[in-house]
Write a protein that holds these residues in place. Structure first.
Motif, PDB file in Angstrom:
ATOM      1  N   ASN A 197     -53.620 -93.413  10.344  1.00 38.22           N
ATOM      2  CA  ASN A 197     -53.312 -94.813  10.657  1.00 38.22           C
ATOM      3  C   ASN A 197     -51.908 -94.974  11.224  1.00 38.22           C
ATOM      4  O   ASN A 197     -51.666 -95.889  12.024  1.00 38.22           O
ATOM      5  N   GLY A 198     -50.982 -94.094  10.827  1.00 36.78           N
ATOM      6  CA  GLY A 198     -49.660 -94.120  11.450  1.00 36.78           C
ATOM      7  C   GLY A 198     -49.762 -93.796  12.935  1.00 36.78           C
ATOM      8  O   GLY A 198     -49.123 -94.448  13.775  1.00 36.78           O
ATOM      9  N   LEU A 199     -50.566 -92.791  13.259  1.00 38.37           N
ATOM     10  CA  LEU A 199     -50.803 -92.455  14.663  1.00 38.37           C
ATOM     11  C   LEU A 199     -51.476 -93.610  15.392  1.00 38.37           C
ATOM     12  O   LEU A 199     -51.105 -93.948  16.528  1.00 38.37           O
ATOM     13  N   ALA A 200     -52.465 -94.226  14.744  1.00 40.25           N
ATOM     14  CA  ALA A 200     -53.182 -95.340  15.373  1.00 40.25           C
ATOM     15  C   ALA A 200     -52.228 -96.504  15.664  1.00 40.25           C
ATOM     16  O   ALA A 200     -52.256 -97.081  16.760  1.00 40.25           O
ATOM     17  N   LEU A 201     -51.374 -96.851  14.704  1.00 37.73           N
ATOM     18  CA  LEU A 201     -50.431 -97.951  14.913  1.00 37.73           C
ATOM     19  C   LEU A 201     -49.438 -97.613  16.025  1.00 37.73           C
ATOM     20  O   LEU A 201     -49.043 -98.492  16.813  1.00 37.73           O
ATOM     21  N   TRP A 202     -49.030 -96.364  16.088  1.00 34.47           N
ATOM     22  CA  TRP A 202     -48.124 -95.929  17.156  1.00 34.47           C
ATOM     23  C   TRP A 202     -48.783 -96.085  18.522  1.00 34.47           C
ATOM     24  O   TRP A 202     -48.165 -96.572  19.477  1.00 34.47           O
ATOM     25  N   ILE A 203     -50.057 -95.699  18.612  1.00 39.00           N
ATOM     26  CA  ILE A 203     -50.792 -95.843  19.871  1.00 39.00           C
ATOM     27  C   ILE A 203     -50.950 -97.320  20.216  1.00 39.00           C
ATOM     28  O   ILE A 203     -50.706 -97.738  21.360  1.00 39.00           O
ATOM     29  N   PHE A 204     -51.342 -98.132  19.241  1.00 35.31           N
ATOM     30  CA  PHE A 204     -51.535 -99.562  19.498  1.00 35.31           C
ATOM     31  C   PHE A 204     -50.245-100.230  19.968  1.00 35.31           C
ATOM     32  O   PHE A 204     -50.260-101.059  20.879  1.00 35.31           O
ATOM     33  N   CYS A 205     -49.127 -99.881  19.335  1.00 34.84           N
ATOM     34  CA  CYS A 205     -47.871-100.589  19.599  1.00 34.84           C
ATOM     35  C   CYS A 205     -47.166-100.121  20.867  1.00 34.84           C
ATOM     36  O   CYS A 205     -46.539-100.932  21.556  1.00 34.84           O
ATOM     37  N   VAL A 232     -57.017-106.523  18.953  1.00 38.25           N
ATOM     38  CA  VAL A 232     -56.341-107.216  17.856  1.00 38.25           C
ATOM     39  C   VAL A 232     -57.022-106.901  16.531  1.00 38.25           C
ATOM     40  O   VAL A 232     -56.363-106.648  15.512  1.00 38.25           O
ATOM     41  N   LEU A 233     -58.357-106.908  16.531  1.00 42.12           N
ATOM     42  CA  LEU A 233     -59.101-106.619  15.297  1.00 42.12           C
ATOM     43  C   LEU A 233     -58.881-105.181  14.854  1.00 42.12           C
ATOM     44  O   LEU A 233     -58.664-104.912  13.660  1.00 42.12           O
ATOM     45  N   LEU A 234     -58.920-104.244  15.795  1.00 38.86           N
ATOM     46  CA  LEU A 234     -58.701-102.844  15.456  1.00 38.86           C
ATOM     47  C   LEU A 234     -57.283-102.622  14.929  1.00 38.86           C
ATOM     48  O   LEU A 234     -57.072-101.873  13.971  1.00 38.86           O
ATOM     49  N   PHE A 235     -56.308-103.294  15.541  1.00 37.53           N
ATOM     50  CA  PHE A 235     -54.916-103.156  15.101  1.00 37.53           C
ATOM     51  C   PHE A 235     -54.751-103.664  13.670  1.00 37.53           C
ATOM     52  O   PHE A 235     -54.096-103.014  12.839  1.00 37.53           O
ATOM     53  N   ASN A 236     -55.331-104.820  13.353  1.00 39.98           N
ATOM     54  CA  ASN A 236     -55.213-105.365  12.004  1.00 39.98           C
ATOM     55  C   ASN A 236     -55.947-104.510  10.980  1.00 39.98           C
ATOM     56  O   ASN A 236     -55.514-104.415   9.824  1.00 39.98           O
ATOM     57  N   LEU A 237     -57.052-103.893  11.386  1.00 44.61           N
ATOM     58  CA  LEU A 237     -57.731-102.962  10.488  1.00 44.61           C
ATOM     59  C   LEU A 237     -56.826-101.774  10.187  1.00 44.61           C
ATOM     60  O   LEU A 237     -56.744-101.319   9.038  1.00 44.61           O
ATOM     61  N   ALA A 238     -56.135-101.270  11.204  1.00 45.63           N
ATOM     62  CA  ALA A 238     -55.201-100.164  10.996  1.00 45.63           C
ATOM     63  C   ALA A 238     -54.051-100.579  10.076  1.00 45.63           C
ATOM     64  O   ALA A 238     -53.615 -99.798   9.223  1.00 45.63           O
ATOM     65  N   VAL A 239     -53.564-101.810  10.227  1.00 45.71           N
ATOM     66  CA  VAL A 239     -52.498-102.310   9.346  1.00 45.71           C
ATOM     67  C   VAL A 239     -52.980-102.373   7.901  1.00 45.71           C
ATOM     68  O   VAL A 239     -52.279-101.956   6.972  1.00 45.71           O
ATOM     69  N   ALA A 240     -54.195-102.904   7.705  1.00 45.38           N
ATOM     70  CA  ALA A 240     -54.760-102.993   6.351  1.00 45.38           C
ATOM     71  C   ALA A 240     -54.895-101.614   5.727  1.00 45.38           C
ATOM     72  O   ALA A 240     -54.551-101.407   4.556  1.00 45.38           O
ATOM     73  N   ASP A 241     -55.383-100.652   6.512  1.00 48.73           N
ATOM     74  CA  ASP A 241     -55.550 -99.293   5.997  1.00 48.73           C
ATOM     75  C   ASP A 241     -54.205 -98.647   5.674  1.00 48.73           C
ATOM     76  O   ASP A 241     -54.056 -97.953   4.662  1.00 48.73           O
ATOM     77  N   PHE A 242     -53.210 -98.864   6.527  1.00 44.03           N
ATOM     78  CA  PHE A 242     -51.898 -98.250   6.318  1.00 44.03           C
ATOM     79  C   PHE A 242     -51.232 -98.812   5.062  1.00 44.03           C
ATOM     80  O   PHE A 242     -50.666 -98.060   4.259  1.00 44.03           O
TER      81      PHE A 242
END
Length: 323
Positions: free
Chosen positions: A29-37, A48-58
């Motif tokens: 999820n750290g990698l995912a947030l880095w890619i999203f941001c 937006v939905l995928l990003f918030n899911l990654a935030v919730a998981d992180f």
């Protein structure tokens, strides 16, 4: 009377499980947030939905080392009552948030495939952000009661079992179950409707669509595997406890529920595995995310976003590959 369990099995099983989930979840999820941001542009409403899911998981994974320490110490909480409730709140809120955002992603996919001309599919990123904020507010309002729980000096649990009949079902336990079954029914409905729609349009035989349908099935199966066991076990505890209270003295009820309760704590720890698996969903369900990820690591791109969009428009299934 409140049941406090010695948890001999939990002390040996849960620490390595929680730490493995923590490492996988934080890295993924750290990698995912880095890619999203920093690498995924432009964003869409589904992003937006995928990003918030990654935030919730992180955020959920941040609390796992504290829980692992709790079990390593022999089920003794050493960080005070305030941090105990904060940890339990993070686990509950982000577990529920994950299921609600998975539900929202399923609805988004359903609308784009089955009702492609609906106005909801043209939502701007700002409106999608407001919708995500609404989901967070619902999630927090459903789980904020955890801050009102009282604990003794060392026992830090939110799923407390009491022998009085009036405490059979608490709001926390009800919220735990409803935040799984409601998203599950919505996800299953959306998935079946997508499959039905594609088969009716005779798209299911095309290789690209068959792959998308197969992946859709895998997502549903992973959701069920991660979340269903703990919810079913909780229902069994409700029924079993009700019967025991009617037939046994109070001091024997807790002993009779020991094994079932240990099973529940192990299965609820499996729900955190979903947060480690969600980055795989991002990678394989979104060509834009996949290409951004490969580009960030200087790997050759499998396909460009533009060519993917063109192919998916030709098959009439753009949203399945763009989610």
């Amino acid at each position: 009377m409140q049941c406090n369990f010695n948890g001999t099995v939990l002390i040996s099983v849960l620490p390595p499980l929680l730490l493995i989930e923590f490492v996988l979840g934080v890295l993924g999820n750290g990698l995912a947030l880095w890619i999203f941001c920093f690498h995924l542009r432009p964003w869409k409403s589904s992003t937006v939905l995928l990003f918030n899911l990654a935030v919730a998981d992180f955020l959920l994974n941040i609390a796992l080392p504290l829980r692992a320490t709790y079990y390593i110490s022999g089920i003794k909480w050493k960080f005070g009552g305030a941090l105990c409730n904060t940890c339990l709140f993070m686990l509950a809120a982000n577990r529920s948030g994950s299921t609600f955002f998975l539900m929202a992603i399923a609805v988004d996919r359903y609308m784009r495939v089955v009702h492609p001309h609906h106005s909801v599919n043209s939502l701007s990123v700002s409106k999608a952000l407001l919708g995500a904020l609404g989901l967070w507010l619902v999630t927090i309002s459903m789980t904020a009661h955890i801050f009102s729980l009282s604990h003794n000096s060392t026992y830090c649990e939110s799923f407390l079992i009491k022998t009085e009949s009036i405490h059979n079902i608490s709001w926390h336990k009800f919220e735990f179950v409803i935040s799984f079954f409601l998203p599950l029914f919505v996800i299953l409905y959306c998935s079946f409707q997508i499959i039905r729609h594609l088969r009716r349009r005779q798209l299911a035989q095309q290789a690209k669509i068959k792959k998308a349908l197969y992946f859709l099935t895998v997502v549903v199966v992973l959701f069920v595997i991660c979340f269903l066991p703990s919810n079913i076990t909780q229902l069994f505890i409700w029924v079993r406890r009700y019967k025991l209270v009617q037939n046994l003295p109070e001091d024997e009820v807790c002993t009779a529920l020991e094994n079932l309760t240990s099973t529940f704590y192990i299965t609820i720890s499996l729900t955190y595995l979903n947060s480690a698996l969600d980055p795989v969903v991002y990678y394989f369900s979104s060509p834009a995310f996949k290409n951004s990820c490969r580009k960030a690591f200087l790997l050759p791109q499998v396909d460009t976003v533009q060519s993917t969009e063109k192919k998916t428009r030709e098959t009439g299934c753009q949203s399945l590959s763009q989610l």
